[in-house]
Enzyme design. Structure first.
Site, PDB file in Angstrom:
ATOM      1  CD  GLU A 222     -10.446  -6.825   9.635  1.00  0.00           C
ATOM      2  OE1 GLU A 222      -9.673  -7.002   8.926  1.00  0.00           O
ATOM      3  OE2 GLU A 222     -11.361  -6.046   9.734  1.00  0.00           O
TER       4      GLU A 222
ATOM      5  CB  VAL B 140     -19.485  37.026  13.767  1.00  0.00           C
ATOM      6  CG1 VAL B 140     -18.583  36.401  12.636  1.00  0.00           C
ATOM      7  CG2 VAL B 140     -19.892  36.384  14.797  1.00  0.00           C
TER       8      VAL B 140
ATOM      9  CG  LEU C 276     -18.078  32.842  18.123  1.00  0.00           C
ATOM     10  CD1 LEU C 276     -16.589  33.211  17.468  1.00  0.00           C
ATOM     11  CD2 LEU C 276     -18.076  32.825  19.744  1.00  0.00           C
TER      12      LEU C 276
ATOM     13  CB  SER D 180     -13.823  39.419   5.910  1.00  0.00           C
ATOM     14  OG  SER D 180     -13.712  40.841   5.664  1.00  0.00           O
TER      15      SER D 180
ATOM     16  CB  VAL E  48      -1.794 -10.776   9.416  1.00  0.00           C
ATOM     17  CG1 VAL E  48      -2.354 -11.609  10.821  1.00  0.00           C
ATOM     18  CG2 VAL E  48      -0.484 -10.352   9.663  1.00  0.00           C
TER      19      VAL E  48
ATOM     20  CB  SER F 194      16.645  31.014  13.019  1.00  0.00           C
ATOM     21  OG  SER F 194      16.318  32.247  13.687  1.00  0.00           O
TER      22      SER F 194
ATOM     23  CE  LYS G 293      -0.218  -0.897   4.939  1.00  0.00           C
ATOM     24  NZ  LYS G 293      -0.943  -1.413   6.002  1.00  0.00           N
TER      25      LYS G 293
ATOM     26  CB  ALA H 195     -23.630  32.278  20.477  1.00  0.00           C
TER      27      ALA H 195
ATOM     28  CG  HIS I 169      -0.258  30.750  16.340  1.00  0.00           C
ATOM     29  ND1 HIS I 169      -1.587  31.804  16.444  1.00  0.00           N
ATOM     30  CD2 HIS I 169       0.919  31.467  16.348  1.00  0.00           C
ATOM     31  CE1 HIS I 169      -1.027  32.851  16.593  1.00  0.00           C
ATOM     32  NE2 HIS I 169       0.209  33.236  16.541  1.00  0.00           N
TER      33      HIS I 169
END
Length: 1108
Positions: free
Chosen positions: A119, A789, A782, A792, A112, A261, A59, A785, A763
Site C-alpha cells: 500500500e 487587527v 497578523l 471584527s 483486491v 447569466s 463504501k 506580527a 470568491h
C-alpha cells in the site's frame, strides 16, 4: 468557485476513460458500480454480472474523509453482504465530524487482496507556482501525517517532469520490481491531471501487486471553470455538495440561473429551518455579513449563504429573491424570521433596477411574509441607490410589511446588529436627493481645469513623480527584502500617475466614459484612455465626453496597430470574456510598452491563469486580477468601473489623494473601503483589488511593498480573506522590519469554522484547505506580527481612525484644505434613468416589449403564449388587436390565413413574384414585387367590402335596394364576383369557412346579409358570387361586433386602418414565398414573355411627318 470536489465514481471513470500507460496491463482499470437512493440492487446485479462472482468492497461515495476510521466501509464481502450493508444504511443519518447527514450514494468495487507493504499514498495538488506530487511508502487507513513524511516532486508552471525524475524523486523506498510500473503510472497520472484540469487528486491506498497498479480509494477536485475546455473529455460531471448538506432544487435553480447569466448568483442552504436569511450583493460583502452574523451568535440560526453581483437584471434578481422567500416561508419559526438584504457600495450595478426585482418578489409574498413574521433589513449603496432605497421604503409602506432601509451613511454590517436586536434600529438618515455633480454656473469654463492642492505635507513631488511606470514587481520584492538603496525612484513603486495612458480591450464604452469622467474630475490635463481594441469591428472612432465637450477615441481591430499608434500606452484594461481573456492577455504581453494589465474576467481556468502569471513574471509585467474590478489612484487614474459612478467618487473624495493605501481581494469591498477610509481619515491614496480567483497575478505583498516605498503613503489597510497563505508573507515582512508603516488588517471568512460542512464562499480562492488558511488563524498571526487587527469588520473603520489620528498627532500627516473638484455633467441616459429629466419619445409602441428578461406580446410573456399553445391566431390577436380573443376567433384567423395563402401562379401577385425570382432577385425583392400588386382589383378589397356591406346593413337597406343603389352610382360591389368560381361551381374555401362561422360565431348578421345580396347578383351572372375577400370582410365585421371583445368604435377603427387587408397580405405572403422557393428549387431561368402571346398594335405609317 473553481476547484470543486467530484465523487469517487466520477474520478475513477475519468481514469478508466483517459489514463494511458505505455506498458499494457500495468494499470488495472477500476471496476465499480455506483448506487444511489433509487438504485434497484437486483437490477444492478443484472447489469453488472461480476458482482456475483467477485469478492467486494462497499463504501459511501459522498465526499466523506477517513471512511475506514469511521467504520463506513465493508471489505471482502459477497454481493449479498454488500446488499445487506447498503440497505441497512441507505437513507439513514450518520454523524461525520460536526456534520450530520444521510447516506445516499455508495460505490461497490472488487476486493483486491494485497499485503500491507504493497500500500502506498499518492497525491497531486496545485498551488500558485506549480504542482506538488507527494508520495509515501506507507498508505491506507493509518497513513498518518503525510506532510511530514512524504517525498515531493515540485513541478513548476510550464514544466513537465520526466518519468525518471519522478522515480528518483519519489520512489526511493519502493522495491525495485515495483518502481517501473509505479513510475509509469505516476507519470501517466500527472499528464492526465494536467490534461483534465484537476486541481487535487489523492489515491490512498495505491496498491502495487505483482507488477500491477490498483487504485483503491480516490478523492479529487476539478477546476469547474475549465468546463468549456474539457467538457468533451469530462462528459457530464456532477459536483456533489459536501456531506451533511443535501443539494436542494432551489440551489440547483440558482446554479442554472447563474450559468445562463453574465452576473454572479450563488446560493447555499446551511440550515433550512434557520431564522436568519441573507440576500447580499457582492462576493466579499456576502462573507462579511456571514462573519458578522456568526460573531453576534447567530451561526446556529444562519439559514443560507449566497450572493448576487455583477449587475444582474431585474428579472434575475426577482428570481433570486423569490427563491429566498420560497425557502423562508416553508416552515414557521417561533421567534419569527429576519431577511437581511445587504451589500457594499456597488461599482456598476444599478441598485434601483435590482431592487425593483426584489420588490416584485416581496409583493408576491406579502401574505406569507406577514404570516411568518418576517422582518426585513436593507443596506445598500452604489449607482442609483437613492432611487432604489426610496422605492423599497415606499413599497414597504404600501405592502404594510416591516422593512428597515439604510444607505451608505450606515456602516455596512450595522444592520446585522439591528436585525439580531444587539442594537436598537435608528431612524434612517434623510435621503440624499443628488446623485452627481452637475455642471453648474460658477464651475469651470473653457479649457481651464483647477489644480488639486496637496492634502498633506508629504505630497511634494519630485521630478519623476509623473513619469510612466517602468518598474518591475520582482524588483519590488527584492527591494522589500532590503536590497533597495537610497536612490529609490518613483518608477520603482508607481503603477499609475496623472499621465498614465491606457488601452481598453473590448467594446466597453460605459467603462471608458467612467474613466474619462474620473480623469476630468481629477483635473487631469489629458484623458487616460488612449484607445480601444475590439477585433470584431473595423477601425473607427467612438464618441465620448470630456467634461461637457465631445471627443473621439480610436477603436482598432488590431492590437498591433493600436500599440504602434499609441506608444505612450503602458496600461491595458482587459474586458475580454473568460473564454478569450487568456489569449487576449498573451497577445497584449507581446508588446514591451505594456507594464500593467488589469484582467476583469472571472472564471479563467486556473492552469491558464498560472501560465499567464508565469509569462508576466518573465516579462516584468504587473497583472491585476483576474476576477477584479481593478484599482484606483485618486487624482490620477482608475481602472474601468472601479470606484463606481461620480456620486461615489465625490462622496469618498477619490478625486484627490489622501494618505491611506489599501489592498483587497474583493472589488465590491474595495468600494466599501473607499467609503470607510474617507470617513475615518483624509482619504485614499491608492487602492487595488487583486481579484477573487485563487491565483491573482499580483499578490498582497507585491502592492504592500510598493506602499512601503511610496513616501506619500502613511498607513496601509489590508482586507484579506479565508483561503491561501499570502497574508503570512505580510506577517513576516512586518516582523523583519521590511514593512514599517502602520498596517490595519482584517481577514474575512471567520465564520467558516462555525459551519458543520465546508462552504465555498463567493470568491474562487475563499476556501480554507488547512487550519493555516482560515481567517481566524491569519488574523491572529497578523496581530502577533504587529498589525492593528480589529475584533471584527465592524471595528475596521474605528481602527483606521485611531491610527490616522495618531499619525496626525505626531505630525506624520498634516491635513490640508479641501479643494472642490470641477463639476462634471451628468449623462443624458443616466439622468433619464434617475427620473431627473424627460423627453418626448421618437416612437411609441403598445404591442410588444423586448426590454426585459422575456419578450412580451401585448403584456403577455412569450413563455406563457407558447405554454398555452395560443398559436398564430392567438399571436395575431395580441399583436394586431392588443387583447386575447376567444379560441374560436383565433382559429378563424388561422383559417383565413390558410385559405388566402395561395391561388395558383396565374394571379398577378404570384406571377410577379415568379418573374422577379426568375430574374435572379432575392426573396425579399421577389416578395415585394408580388405584394405591390395587391389592391382593389387583386386581393385588397377586404376593407372596402367591409365598409360597403357594413354601411348598407347599418342603414337598413334591403339587399335589393343596396344592389340597385350601387348600380345607379356606377359602383362595383366590392367582395362580389369571381373569374372562375360561380353559383354552379362553388368555391370550397367559402363553403368551409361558412360552415365554421355558423357553428362557432355567436351571430353573423352581416354575413347573412351578404349572402342575400349574392342571391340577387347571381341572377344576373352566375359568377357574381360572394368571393373570399367579401366573405372574410363580412365575417370579421360579425366577429368584431359579436365576440364581446370590441366596442363599436374600436371595430370601426380597425376596419378604417386596414386590418382586414392585413389578413390577405399576411396569408398571401406565404404563397408568394412558396412560389419564390419553387422557382429557385426548379432552377428556372430568366423569364421572357413569348411573342405569340403579345398583340403588337403599331400606328400605321403614312410615310409623312404630321403637319407637313
Amino acid at each position: 468557485m473553481s476547484a470543486k470536489a467530484i465523487s469517487e465514481a466520477t474520478g475513477k471513470s475519468l481514469l478508466v476513460r483517459h489514463l494511458s500507460i505505455p506498458t499494457a496491463g500495468v494499470f488495472v482499470k477500476p471496476q465499480f458500480a455506483a448506487v444511489n437512493e433509487q438504485t434497484d440492487l437486483n437490477r444492478l446485479l443484472e447489469q453488472n454480472p461480476w458482482l456475483q462472482t467477485e469478492r467486494l468492497v462497499v463504501k459511501p461515495d459522498q465526499l466523506i474523509k477517513r471512511r475506514g476510521k469511521l467504520g463506513l466501509i465493508k471489505v471482502n464481502t459477497d454481493f449479498a453482504g454488500a446488499k445487506e450493508w447498503i440497505e441497512s444504511r441507505r437513507g439513514k443519518e450518520v454523524l461525520v465530524g460536526k456534520a450530520t447527514g444521510k447516506l445516499r450514494t455508495f460505490i461497490i468495487e472488487p476486493f483486491v487482496p494485497h499485503k500491507p507493504e504493497e500500500e502506498y499514498y499518492l497525491a497531486i495538488l496545485s498551488h500558485r507556482h506549480g504542482d506538488t506530487i507527494m508520495f509515501t511508502t506507507e498508505g491506507g487507513v493509518d497513513v498518518g501525517d503525510v506532510d511530514s513524511k512524504a517525498l515531493r516532486v515540485e513541478v513548476a508552471v510550464g514544466e513537465k517532469p520526466t518519468q525518471a525524475a519522478l522515480v528518483s524523486g519519489l520512489l526511493k523506498g519502493v522495491p525495485a520490481d515495483a518502481q517501473t510500473p509505479l513510475g509509469e503510472f505516476i507519470f501517466g497520472l500527472y499528464n492526465l491531471y494536467v490534461d483534465l484540469y484537476f486541481t487535487y487528486l489523492e489515491i490512498n491506498p495505491l496498491v502495487v501487486s505483482n507488477g500491477k497498479v490498483y487504485v483503491l480509494d480516490l478523492a479529487a477536485k476539478l477546476d469547474a471553470t475549465a468546463d468549456f475546455l474539457a467538457h468533451s473529455k469530462w462528459g457530464k460531471v456532477d459536483f456533489p455538495p459536501p456531506f451533511g448538506r443535501d443539494a436542494l432544487p432551489e440551489e440547483a435553480f440558482i446554479a442554472d440561473l447563474d450559468a445562463k447569466s453574465g452576473a454572479s448568483l450563488k446560493l447555499t442552504v446551511l440550515n433550512a429551518k434557520g431564522r436568519i436569511w441573507t440576500m447580499v450583493a457582492g462576493g466579499g460583502a456576502s462573507v462579511i455579513y456571514a462573519d458578522t452574523i456568526c460573531d453576534l451568535g447567530g451561526s446556529a440560526e444562519l439559514a443560507n449563504y449566497g450572493e448576487y453581483s455583477g449587475a444582474p437584471t431585474e428579472h434575475q434578481t426577482y428570481e433570486y429573491a423569490k427563491t429566498i422567500l420560497t425557502l423562508m416561508t416553508k416552515e414557521h419559526h417561533p421567534d419569527g424570521k429576519v431577511l437581511i438584504i445587504g451589500g457594499g457600495i456597488a461599482n456598476f450595478t444599478n441598485v434601483a433596477a435590482t431592487f425593483a426585482g426584489i420588490v416584485q418578489a416581496l409583493k408576491e409574498f406579502k401574505v406569507p411574509i406577514l404570516e411568518h413574521n418576517i422582518t426585513i433589513y436593507v443596506r445598500r449603496g452604489g449607482p442609483n441607490y437613492q432611487e432604489g432605497l426610496r422605492f423599497m421604503r415606499e413599497s414597504a409602506q404600501e405592502l404594510a410589511i416591516p422593512v428597515h432601509v439604510y444607505g451608505p451613511e450606515t456602516h455596512m454590517t450595522a444592520v446585522v446588529a439591528y436585525a439580531l436586536k444587539y442594537k436598537e434600529s435608528p431612524a434612517p438618515a434623510p435621503p440624499t436627493f443628488s446623485t452627481a455633480n452637475f455642471l453648474l454656473p460658477g464651475g469651470i469654463t473653457g479649457d481651464q481645469t483647477p489644480e488639486v492642492k496637496s492634502r498633506s505635507s508629504s505630497t511634494n513631488k519630485g521630478p519623476d513623480a509623473d513619469a510612466p511606470f517602468f518598474s518591475k514587481i520582482g524588483t519590488f520584492v527584492g527591494k522589500g527584502l532590503g536590497l533597495i538603496g537610497d536612490g529609490v525612484s518613483p518608477r520603482d513603486y508607481t503603477l499609475f500617475s496623472n499621465t498614465t495612458k491606457a488601452m481598453i480591450w473590448g467594446m466597453q464604452p460605459k467603462a471608458a466614459q467612467e474613466m474619462l469622467d474620473f480623469d476630468f474630475v481629477c483635473s487631469r490635463r489629458q484623458p487616460s484612455v488612449a484607445c480601444m481594441v475590439y477585433p470584431f469591428v473595423g477601425n473607427h472612432k467612438q464618441k465620448f465626453y470630456w467634461g461637457h465637450k465631445e471627443i473621439l477615441l480610436p477603436v482598432y481591430r488590431s492590437l498591433a496597430e493600436a500599440m504602434k499608434n499609441h506608444p505612450e500606452v503602458d496600461v491595458a484594461v482587459n474586458f475580454a470574456s473568460l473564454r478569450s481573456a487568456y489569449d487576449a492577455t498573451l497577445e497584449v504581453m507581446q508588446f514591451p510598452q505594456i507594464r500593467t494589465i488589469a484582467i476583469i474576467a472571472e472564471g479563467i481556468p486556473e492552469n491558464l491563469t498560472r501560465e499567464m502569471n508565469r509569462i508576466a513574471k518573465q516579462k516584468n509585467i504587473s497583472i491585476i486580477g483576474p476576477a477584479t474590478v481593478g484599482g484606483i489612484k485618486p487624482g490620477c487614474f482608475k481602472i474601468g468601473n472601479t470606484g463606481g459612478m461620480l456620486d461615489n467618487i465625490l462622496a469618498s473624495k477619490l478625486y484627490r489623494p489622501g494618505s491611506v493605501a489599501y489592498v483587497s481581494r474583493s472589488g465590491g469591498m474595495s468600494n466599501e473601503l473607499n467609503n470607510i477610509i474617507s470617513r475615518a481619515s483624509n482619504g485614499v491614496y491608492e487602492g487595488i483589488a487583486i481579484g477573487g480567483d485563487r491565483y491573482p497575478g499580483t499578490t498582497f505583498i507585491d502592492h504592500i511593498f510598493r506602499y512601503q516605498l511610496d513616501p506619500e503613503i502613511k498607513m496601509i489597510v489590508l482586507l484579506g480573506e479565508v483561503g491561501g497563505v499570502e497574508e503570512y508573507e505580510i506577517c513576516s515582512a512586518i516582523e523583519s522590519g521590511k514593512i514599517t508603516k502602520p498596517v490595519v488588517a482584517w481577514c474575512i471568512g471567520t465564520c467558516a469554522s462555525m459551519f458543520a460542512s465546508e462552504v465555498q464562499f463567493g470568491h474562487a480562492g475563499a476556501c480554507a484547505n488547512a487550519e493555516k488558511e482560515t481567517a481566524a488563524s491569519k488574523n491572529a498571526a497578523l496581530g502577533r506580527a504587529g498589525a492593528v487587527v480589529p475584533r471584527s469588520f465592524d471595528e475596521l473603520g474605528e481602527k483606521i481612525r485611531e491610527v490616522y489620528n495618531t499619525l496626525v498627532a505626531n505630525g506624520s500627516i498634516v491635513p490640508g484644505p479641501e479643494v472642490p473638484p470641477p463639476p462634471v455633467p451628468m449623462d443624458y441616459a443616466w439622468a433619464r434613468e434617475l427620473g431627473l429629466i424627460r423627453k418626448p419619445a421618437s416612437f411609441m409602441t403598445s404591442i410588444c416589449d423586448e426590454r426585459g428578461q422575456e419578450l412580451l406580446y401585448a403584456g403577455i410573456p412569450i413563455s406563457e403564449i407558447l405554454r398555452e399553445d395560443m398559436g398564430v391566431g392567438g399571436v395575431l390577436s395580441l399583436l394586431w388587436f392588443q387583447r386575447r380573443l376567444p379560441p374560436w376567433a383565433g382559429k378563424f384567423l388561422e383559417m383565413c390565413l390558410i385559405v388566402t395563402a395561395d391561388h395558383g401562379p396565374a394571379v398577378s401577385g404570384a406571377h410577379n413574384t415568379i418573374v422577379t425570382a426568375r430574374a435572379g432577385k432575392d426573396l425579399v425583392s421577389s416578395l415585394c414585387s408580388g405584394l405591390l400588386t395587391i389592391g382593389d382589383r387583386f386581393g385588397g378589397a377586404l376593407d372596402e367590402a367591409a365598409k360597403m356591406f357594413g354601411n348598407a346593413y347599418d342603414s337598413g337597406q334591403t339587399p335589393m335596394d343596396f344592389v340597385n343603389e350601387t348600380k345607379k352610382r356606377g359602383q362595383t360591389i366590392m367582395g362580389i364576383g369571381h373569374r372562375v368560381k360561380s353559383i354552379n361551381n362553388p368555391d370550397m374555401r367559402i363553403v368551409l369557412l361558412h360552415d365554421y362561422v355558423k357553428r362557432n360565431f355567436p351571430a353573423s348578421p352581416i354575413l347573412d346579409y351578404a349572402f342575400e345580396v349574392e342571391k340577387i347578383t347571381t341572377k344576373k351572372k352566375p359568377n357574381l358570387i360572394l368571393n373570399v375577400d367579401g366573405f372574410i370582410a363580412c365575417s370579421f365585421l360579425d366577429l368584431f361586433r359579436s365576440s364581446g371583445c370590441f366596442t363599436r368604435e374600436e371595430a370601426d377603427e380597425y376596419i378604417e386602418i386596414g386590418v382586414l387587408n392585413g389578413i390577405f397580405v399576411l396569408g398571401r405572403s406565404m404563397g408568394f414565398i412558396g412560389h419564390y422557393l419553387d422557382q429557385r428549387r426548379l432552377k428556372q431561368g430568366l423569364y421572357r414573355h413569348p411573342w405569340d402571346d403579345i398583340s403588337y398594335v403599331m400606328p400605321e405609317s403614312s410615310g409623312k411627318f404630321d403637319g407637313i
